[in-house]
Every structure is written in C-alpha cells, then in structure tokens.
Write a protein that holds these residues in place. Sequence first.
Motif, PDB file in Angstrom:
ATOM      1  N   ASP A   1       0.867  -1.169   0.000  1.00 60.05           N
ATOM      2  CA  ASP A   1       0.000   0.000   0.000  1.00 60.05           C
ATOM      3  C   ASP A   1       0.904   1.220   0.000  1.00 60.05           C
ATOM      4  N   ALA A   2       0.380   2.347  -0.463  1.00 59.18           N
ATOM      5  CA  ALA A   2       1.166   3.583  -0.480  1.00 59.18           C
ATOM      6  C   ALA A   2       0.554   4.584   0.490  1.00 59.18           C
ATOM      7  N   VAL A   3       1.401   5.257   1.242  1.00 58.11           N
ATOM      8  CA  VAL A   3       0.971   6.325   2.147  1.00 58.11           C
ATOM      9  C   VAL A   3       1.423   7.644   1.529  1.00 58.11           C
ATOM     10  N   ARG A   4       0.449   8.460   1.136  1.00 56.16           N
ATOM     11  CA  ARG A   4       0.740   9.735   0.469  1.00 56.16           C
ATOM     12  C   ARG A   4       0.653  10.872   1.479  1.00 56.16           C
ATOM     13  N   ILE A   5       1.701  11.682   1.555  1.00 55.54           N
ATOM     14  CA  ILE A   5       1.689  12.818   2.474  1.00 55.54           C
ATOM     15  C   ILE A   5       2.149  14.069   1.723  1.00 55.54           C
ATOM     16  N   PRO A   6       1.697  15.255   2.143  1.00 58.57           N
ATOM     17  CA  PRO A   6       2.167  16.487   1.516  1.00 58.57           C
ATOM     18  C   PRO A   6       3.677  16.641   1.672  1.00 58.57           C
ATOM     19  N   ALA A   7       4.296  17.212   0.655  1.00 56.64           N
ATOM     20  CA  ALA A   7       5.752  17.313   0.633  1.00 56.64           C
ATOM     21  C   ALA A   7       6.295  18.129   1.797  1.00 56.64           C
ATOM     22  N   ARG A   8       5.490  19.036   2.358  1.00 54.54           N
ATOM     23  CA  ARG A   8       6.007  19.873   3.439  1.00 54.54           C
ATOM     24  C   ARG A   8       6.384  19.052   4.673  1.00 54.54           C
ATOM     25  N   TYR A   9       5.805  17.861   4.824  1.00 53.95           N
ATOM     26  CA  TYR A   9       6.155  17.005   5.951  1.00 53.95           C
ATOM     27  C   TYR A   9       7.285  16.031   5.612  1.00 53.95           C
ATOM     28  N   GLY A  10       7.619  15.893   4.338  1.00 55.63           N
ATOM     29  CA  GLY A  10       8.526  14.841   3.909  1.00 55.63           C
ATOM     30  C   GLY A  10       9.910  14.866   4.531  1.00 55.63           C
ATOM     31  N   PRO A  11      10.652  15.982   4.430  1.00 50.64           N
ATOM     32  CA  PRO A  11      12.012  15.981   4.986  1.00 50.64           C
ATOM     33  C   PRO A  11      12.052  15.634   6.466  1.00 50.64           C
ATOM     34  N   GLY A  12      11.084  16.149   7.232  1.00 53.21           N
ATOM     35  CA  GLY A  12      11.064  15.860   8.659  1.00 53.21           C
ATOM     36  C   GLY A  12      10.796  14.398   8.948  1.00 53.21           C
ATOM     37  N   VAL A  13       9.880  13.794   8.183  1.00 60.27           N
ATOM     38  CA  VAL A  13       9.565  12.378   8.396  1.00 60.27           C
ATOM     39  C   VAL A  13      10.765  11.507   8.028  1.00 60.27           C
ATOM     40  N   ILE A  14      11.410  11.817   6.906  1.00 59.44           N
ATOM     41  CA  ILE A  14      12.599  11.053   6.501  1.00 59.44           C
ATOM     42  C   ILE A  14      13.683  11.165   7.567  1.00 59.44           C
ATOM     43  N   SER A  15      13.862  12.372   8.103  1.00 61.02           N
ATOM     44  CA  SER A  15      14.877  12.571   9.133  1.00 61.02           C
ATOM     45  C   SER A  15      14.538  11.797  10.401  1.00 61.02           C
ATOM     46  N   ARG A  16      13.261  11.807  10.799  1.00 62.57           N
ATOM     47  CA  ARG A  16      12.860  11.103  12.019  1.00 62.57           C
ATOM     48  C   ARG A  16      13.035   9.591  11.874  1.00 62.57           C
ATOM     49  N   LEU A  17      12.715   9.072  10.709  1.00 69.07           N
ATOM     50  CA  LEU A  17      12.839   7.630  10.499  1.00 69.07           C
ATOM     51  C   LEU A  17      14.295   7.187  10.357  1.00 69.07           C
ATOM     52  N   GLY A  18      15.122   8.035   9.769  1.00 65.65           N
ATOM     53  CA  GLY A  18      16.515   7.678   9.574  1.00 65.65           C
ATOM     54  C   GLY A  18      16.653   6.408   8.749  1.00 65.65           C
ATOM     55  N   ALA A  19      17.462   5.476   9.239  1.00 66.11           N
ATOM     56  CA  ALA A  19      17.703   4.226   8.524  1.00 66.11           C
ATOM     57  C   ALA A  19      16.477   3.339   8.477  1.00 66.11           C
ATOM     58  N   ALA A  20      15.447   3.660   9.276  1.00 64.01           N
ATOM     59  CA  ALA A  20      14.235   2.832   9.308  1.00 64.01           C
ATOM     60  C   ALA A  20      13.299   3.123   8.144  1.00 64.01           C
ATOM     61  N   THR A  21      13.573   4.177   7.385  1.00 62.64           N
ATOM     62  CA  THR A  21      12.685   4.483   6.271  1.00 62.64           C
ATOM     63  C   THR A  21      12.945   3.525   5.110  1.00 62.64           C
TER      64      THR A  21
END
Length: 271
Positions: A24-44
């Motif tokens: 499944d795909a989870v679509r989020i607005p780009a404004r949240y993207g960098p922060g989410v990628i940073s929070r997940l780190g290697a877990a993304t």
Amino acid sequence: MKTVTPWTPPLATVELVAAGNVWDAVRIPARYGPGVISRLGAATGAVIEDAHAAHLYWLVHPGTADTWNLSPQRVSVLGETAYVAVPPPGEVKPAYRLRWAVPLTPTSYLTNAPALLTALTAEIETVSGSWGGDPAYCALLDHTATCPACNAHERCERGDELRAAERAARTQHHVVPLFRGDPITPEDLGGEEPLRWQFRQDTCTWCQSGAEELVAVGLFHSVSGPGWIIYACPPCFRRQNLLPLDQHPAGAWGGLLHSDGSPAGPPPPVS
C-alpha cells in the motif's frame, strides 16, 4: 514478522502500478517529507517524490495502515482500487517530475507502518507550531474537504466560524490571506505590512479550498523560477468550465482552456 515479497519498479519509464497487492502507499504532503525522513533515519523504506503534486509516497505492507485516523488533507492511504505512478530506478527524465527520493532495493523498499505513523504524527505536531500547519487553518481545510455546502460555495455556519478563526490566526501571524475576499490589510495590523504567504499547491487557485481531489488545469510560468501547476477543486473546475491539463493539445503552453479548447483567460491573482 511479515515476509517481504521481492519487488522491482518499472525499469524503463513511469508506470501506473496497482496498490494493495505487494504494498500500500501512504501519500503525504511534501512539506512534511524531509522531517519524516529525518525522524525515520535508517528505518525508512523507499520514498517516491511527486514534484508535480508536491507529495511523497511511502510503501508499507498491505492493510497495515488501514486503521490510521489522520486528516485526508494531510495523509491518504492508497490500497486496493488505487494506482500509483511509479518511476524507474536511478535517474529519470526531468519531464517526469517523479523520482525515488529514497532509493529502493528489491527486498528493502517497505517502511514499518507503526514507525511511519509515529514519525508522521510527530512531524505534523511540530509543523502545527508554525503558520504552515496552524491548527485554525488545518481545521478549516479539514472541514471544507468533507462539507458539501462549502465545496459548493454555499453558506455554512460551521464554515463561517472556522473562517473567522482562521482569519484571526492570520491577523495574529501577520500573513496575507489564503482565502480570497477576506484580505488582511496594513490597517488591520496597525500600519504594518503583512507577510507574504507561499503559493500552495494543495489548494484550489480560485477558492483556496483544500479539496482532497484537485484537478490540474494549467501551468503558471515564472521568469524568476520554475513556475507551478494551477489546480481547481471540482466545483470551481465545473463552474469555470475548464479543460484538464492532461487533455490540452500537443504543444500547448499550459494556459487555461475552456472545455471546448477556447482560451479561458488568466487565473485569479495570487495574493
């Protein structure tokens, strides 16, 4: 522990891939993207970036995000019956405006849904402290996304209350209007000039409503930047009698067209 099914994206060009099978795909607005990628780190896991619509897509095990209760203005979970435009791996043609923001491998492309939800919720809460995610603004978007009266531009008591709260928040933050017909002027701010607000690609150009399904209807060309796509919500799309951008004749420059192909004139000015 769920078994990861080996999967590879299309190898030569962008293709529409059915969700709900391997992922499944989870679509989020780009404004949240960098922060989410940073929070997940290697877990993304792998992440698709759609620069046209200003969204990012994470891939999760089918069904693992079905019970999420997040605003459709912010997050959409795409499963069975949905299709996602998937780019090939590696470098792609700039015209695609699709790329893998986080690359993938055949068996390490999925993100753990609970971990993604934790990171995403934390990022939304963080952004809510700035004007870009002001609670009053988000509450108004959430309401207009599901209110038939607001989407038809009819009188709505709840919508009026939320617009008043949103305007009060804008006045407090000294920002220009996101909703036309209710401008903030220097007089409102004791003679100070309001701050400029960035053009939003997730709202209708005519009414600034945050309808979940927006229609791309044209291109705005800029001499000092890349320009942007012009979107219309379904009611404004019908009211303006517009032709979708993907149906414009070959070679068209992206100006607004009526459904019969005749010029529709310029869009309303962006405050």
